[in-house]
Enzyme design. Sequence first.
Site, PDB file in Angstrom:
ATOM      1  N   ALA A 258       9.182   4.424   5.929  1.00 17.48           N
ATOM      2  CA  ALA A 258       8.628   4.449   4.560  1.00 17.48           C
ATOM      3  C   ALA A 258       9.552   5.099   3.540  1.00 17.48           C
ATOM      4  O   ALA A 258       9.166   5.244   2.378  1.00 17.48           O
ATOM      5  CB  ALA A 258       7.258   5.129   4.512  1.00 17.48           C
TER       6      ALA A 258
ATOM      7  N   ALA B 105       0.829  -1.206   0.000  1.00 23.06           N
ATOM      8  CA  ALA B 105       0.000   0.000   0.000  1.00 23.06           C
ATOM      9  C   ALA B 105       0.862   1.255   0.000  1.00 23.06           C
ATOM     10  O   ALA B 105       0.570   2.227  -0.710  1.00 23.06           O
ATOM     11  CB  ALA B 105      -0.930  -0.008   1.210  1.00 23.06           C
TER      12      ALA B 105
ATOM     13  N   ASP C  86      10.019   2.712   0.762  1.00 26.65           N
ATOM     14  CA  ASP C  86       8.832   2.597  -0.075  1.00 26.65           C
ATOM     15  C   ASP C  86       8.715   3.790  -1.021  1.00 26.65           C
ATOM     16  O   ASP C  86       8.308   3.635  -2.181  1.00 26.65           O
ATOM     17  CB  ASP C  86       7.586   2.488   0.796  1.00 26.65           C
ATOM     18  CG  ASP C  86       7.565   1.214   1.619  1.00 26.65           C
ATOM     19  OD1 ASP C  86       8.155   0.214   1.175  1.00 26.65           O
ATOM     20  OD2 ASP C  86       6.963   1.205   2.707  1.00 26.65           O
TER      21      ASP C  86
END
Length: 297
Positions: free
Chosen positions: A240, A42, A243
């Site tokens: 993150a 996600a 990511d």
Amino acid sequence: MTRVVVAGSANMDLVGIAPRLPRPGETVLGTEFLQMPGGKGANQAIAAARAGAQTCFLGAIGSDSFGVTLKARLGASGVDASRVRIVYGTSGVAVIMVDTRGENSIIATPGANAAFTRLTDQELAAVREADVLLCQLEIPLETVTEAAVAAHAAGTRVILNAAPARTLPPDLLDAVDLLVVNEGEAATITGRGRDEPRALLDYVTRAVLTLGAEGACFVDRDGTDLRVPAFPVQTVDSTAAGDAFTGALAVAWGEGRPLPDAVRWAAAAGAACVRRLGASNSLPMRSDIDALFATTP
């Protein structure tokens, strides 16, 4: 606009902060509680959408309230979540305890992520029609392999962020166009030293080794060995950042940038991410990435 499909996990992160971690059987009074949508899949889908791609997320959420929140966050971030499966039961959850020194203890339960198996015809069609397929390893390995093999056969570029680290089957490695790993993950795959990026080329044709505050390294079988330094920024929270890097890399490569340039742009995305607190909420917009990238000497 480049089309990126992300097949991966969606989790709800439940974070409790306390002066110290509890011992077995002990209760410690905390100082703060945070509930944050996460999961590598996600997060990378949101990162790709904010970096400018038409992004579709393939995965599974539970029938609980966490699932409602996870799907809403994807949609609000510009990700097409129309194909997300809803599985009866719980969504993926990570229960995280953090002390004031930054030490943590984590219990991660996959929940609905474990049920994301046997891709449907609709999901496979989305994979085949994409410019780039981006996968991680927080969903069943057979699902990642199925998606990657289908994408490769259709001419869709396949990027695998091999995290969390595990041994990878040959049919998956054969379908990967670009492998993205950190030092620990690289060592698990190759069984060799942590900073030997060219050892990855025994398994794939191209690889990016992320090095945290030291930047990244891109290597390929044509002899490229490029070191990309990290952008100097004030770090607030590194959650993150990987990511952000991987999502932006998928977008840049899908847009046709040469991979050395795409890796530099992805490094700018990772640096822009660490300037804000949080996970998915800290993932940068394209304008933030471009502004930082423009400072490249």
